[in-house]
Design a protein around this motif. Sequence first.
Motif, PDB file in Angstrom:
ATOM      1  N   GLU A 168       1.500  13.103   4.115  1.00  0.00           N
ATOM      2  CA  GLU A 168       1.952  13.286   2.732  1.00  0.00           C
ATOM      3  C   GLU A 168       1.839  14.761   2.364  1.00  0.00           C
ATOM      4  N   PRO A 205       0.845  -1.208   0.000  1.00  0.00           N
ATOM      5  CA  PRO A 205       0.000   0.000   0.000  1.00  0.00           C
ATOM      6  C   PRO A 205       0.881   1.259   0.000  1.00  0.00           C
ATOM      7  N   TYR A 206       1.852   1.263  -0.910  1.00  0.00           N
ATOM      8  CA  TYR A 206       2.770   2.401  -1.096  1.00  0.00           C
ATOM      9  C   TYR A 206       3.687   2.620   0.116  1.00  0.00           C
ATOM     10  N   HIS A 246       5.329   8.422   0.738  1.00  0.00           N
ATOM     11  CA  HIS A 246       4.209   7.727   1.392  1.00  0.00           C
ATOM     12  C   HIS A 246       4.691   6.859   2.560  1.00  0.00           C
ATOM     13  N   GLN A 271      -1.789  15.540   3.350  1.00  0.00           N
ATOM     14  CA  GLN A 271      -2.748  14.453   3.496  1.00  0.00           C
ATOM     15  C   GLN A 271      -2.373  13.700   4.761  1.00  0.00           C
ATOM     16  N   TYR A 275       4.733   5.305   6.154  1.00  0.00           N
ATOM     17  CA  TYR A 275       3.781   5.072   7.249  1.00  0.00           C
ATOM     18  C   TYR A 275       4.589   5.110   8.545  1.00  0.00           C
ATOM     19  N   LEU A 286      -5.262   7.268  -8.666  1.00  0.00           N
ATOM     20  CA  LEU A 286      -4.609   7.459  -7.361  1.00  0.00           C
ATOM     21  C   LEU A 286      -3.097   7.263  -7.485  1.00  0.00           C
ATOM     22  N   PHE A 310      -7.044   1.634   5.752  1.00  0.00           N
ATOM     23  CA  PHE A 310      -7.238   0.483   4.855  1.00  0.00           C
ATOM     24  C   PHE A 310      -6.278  -0.671   5.156  1.00  0.00           C
ATOM     25  N   TYR A 321      -3.326  10.533   6.613  1.00  0.00           N
ATOM     26  CA  TYR A 321      -4.027   9.260   6.396  1.00  0.00           C
ATOM     27  C   TYR A 321      -3.731   8.368   7.594  1.00  0.00           C
ATOM     28  N   LEU A 361     -13.617  10.160  -2.104  1.00  0.00           N
ATOM     29  CA  LEU A 361     -12.482  10.910  -1.535  1.00  0.00           C
ATOM     30  C   LEU A 361     -11.923  11.967  -2.495  1.00  0.00           C
ATOM     31  N   ASP A 420      -8.447  10.614   6.303  1.00  0.00           N
ATOM     32  CA  ASP A 420      -7.833  10.389   4.985  1.00  0.00           C
ATOM     33  C   ASP A 420      -8.142  11.644   4.176  1.00  0.00           C
TER      34      ASP A 420
HETATM   35  C1  BGC Z   1      -4.722   7.678   0.422  1.00  0.00           C
HETATM   36  C2  BGC Z   1      -5.579   6.545   0.891  1.00  0.00           C
HETATM   37  C3  BGC Z   1      -5.090   5.312   0.251  1.00  0.00           C
HETATM   38  C4  BGC Z   1      -3.653   5.116   0.617  1.00  0.00           C
HETATM   39  C5  BGC Z   1      -3.098   3.942  -0.107  1.00  0.00           C
HETATM   40  C6  BGC Z   1      -3.340   7.407   0.878  1.00  0.00           C
HETATM   41  O1  BGC Z   1      -2.495   8.426   0.478  1.00  0.00           O
HETATM   42  O2  BGC Z   1      -5.185   8.906   0.877  1.00  0.00           O
HETATM   43  O3  BGC Z   1      -6.925   6.747   0.564  1.00  0.00           O
HETATM   44  O4  BGC Z   1      -5.830   4.202   0.614  1.00  0.00           O
HETATM   45  O5  BGC Z   1      -2.903   6.228   0.284  1.00  0.00           O
HETATM   46  O6  BGC Z   1      -2.222   3.287   0.663  1.00  0.00           O
END
Ligand code: BGC
Length: 380
Positions: free
Chosen positions: A345, A99-100, A210, A317, A212, A135, A323, A319, A240, A280
């Motif tokens: 972010e 997820p990035y 990105h 952002q 975490y 995205l 998810f 977040y 979103l 988010d």
């Molecule tokens: C987004 C989330 C998304 C996530 C993916 C975030 O930057 O705002 O909605 O699920 O990235 O890992």
Amino acid sequence: MDYLKRLCVILLAGTVLVSLVGCTMQGNANMNIEKRLFGKTDQADVVHIYTLTNANGCEVKITNYGGIVVSLKVPDKTGKLGDVVLGYETLDKYIEKSPYFGALIGRYGNRIGKGKFTLDGRVYTLAVNNGENHLHGGIVGFDKAVWNAKEIKQPDAVGLELTYLSGDGEEGYPGNLSVTVRYLWTDDNELKIDYTATTDRLTIVNLTNHSYFNLAGKGDILGHELMIDADRFTPVDEGLIPTGELRSVAETPMDFRKPMTIGARIEQDDEQLKFGLGYDHNWVLNRYDGSLRRVARVCESTTGRIVEVYTTEPGLQFYSGNFLDGTITGKCGAVYQQRYGLCLETQHFPDSPNKPDFPSTLLKPGERYTSTTIYKFTTQ
Ligand code: BGC
């Protein structure tokens, strides 16, 4: 007696000097960049992982696959080093599904509604990879690119310069975009990220990282205390995508002007929180004029770890890892449950290409896109 006193003072001063010099030398001796093979992509591209160690012995590992920050070890209040970012130990895991985690995001960080925008009267259609929206740069964004890497050694920092040429039409974007990202890991425990880009055709750009963060190195982030220097945020629809409104945070769960734990209001009956399954959203940062200023601070009280965010960008952002759902097993066998990591972010606002009133993300030939963000780690 006088002579003895003087001798003592000289000896003491000498000892202090020797230990000071010793510390500095030892500090410099700690500074290091180690390059290791991380693996190969399916296209047989060779990928490396670089361990950047600063004078304090604190280390950041970055790979040239996606420019991913793989680990970041900083001290807690007792001096014990701990890894404060989520991720994997192997390249294969990043390639398989991520997820990035820790990645560089481009060409456009965040969402573009329906993956469409218009430039000079021409409609561009981007890869759609998040419901009906685009995205984080699309199906194969910068997070999956193999970047060229060059080591950086400075008196007070070690780093990595990553470059990537994103071809005209990649993921639907116009123009050949030449991108450079410089990561610097300073002796002040700052991870400084400088982004620059140039194009040969009118295009759009919005780059970010990105990572975490989990300052405790384990568990959820609900007890982390967050401050965001923003009076307004950009409310979104169910997908979103910002509605275009800049809404005051006052008397909403989005108000982080005074430090507040993330968990304090996350379950409130609030339409915006429901859309994001938690936080988010993009905050409209105060005092935006393109210069670097402090915009956010996170503190985790059990470890005393703090991260402060400085940026030249207008938006952030936040977040809350909504998810993440326990289906991912990361470093050291850690199972990443919902809200086990948080992202900060720095960016231009989501869907700016379709929102003429938002700060522009246009880049023209002959211009240079620049953006700087610093994540600074301390303790209290
Ligand atoms: C987004 C989330 C998304 C996530 C993916 C975030 O930057 O705002 O909605 O699920 O990235 O890992």
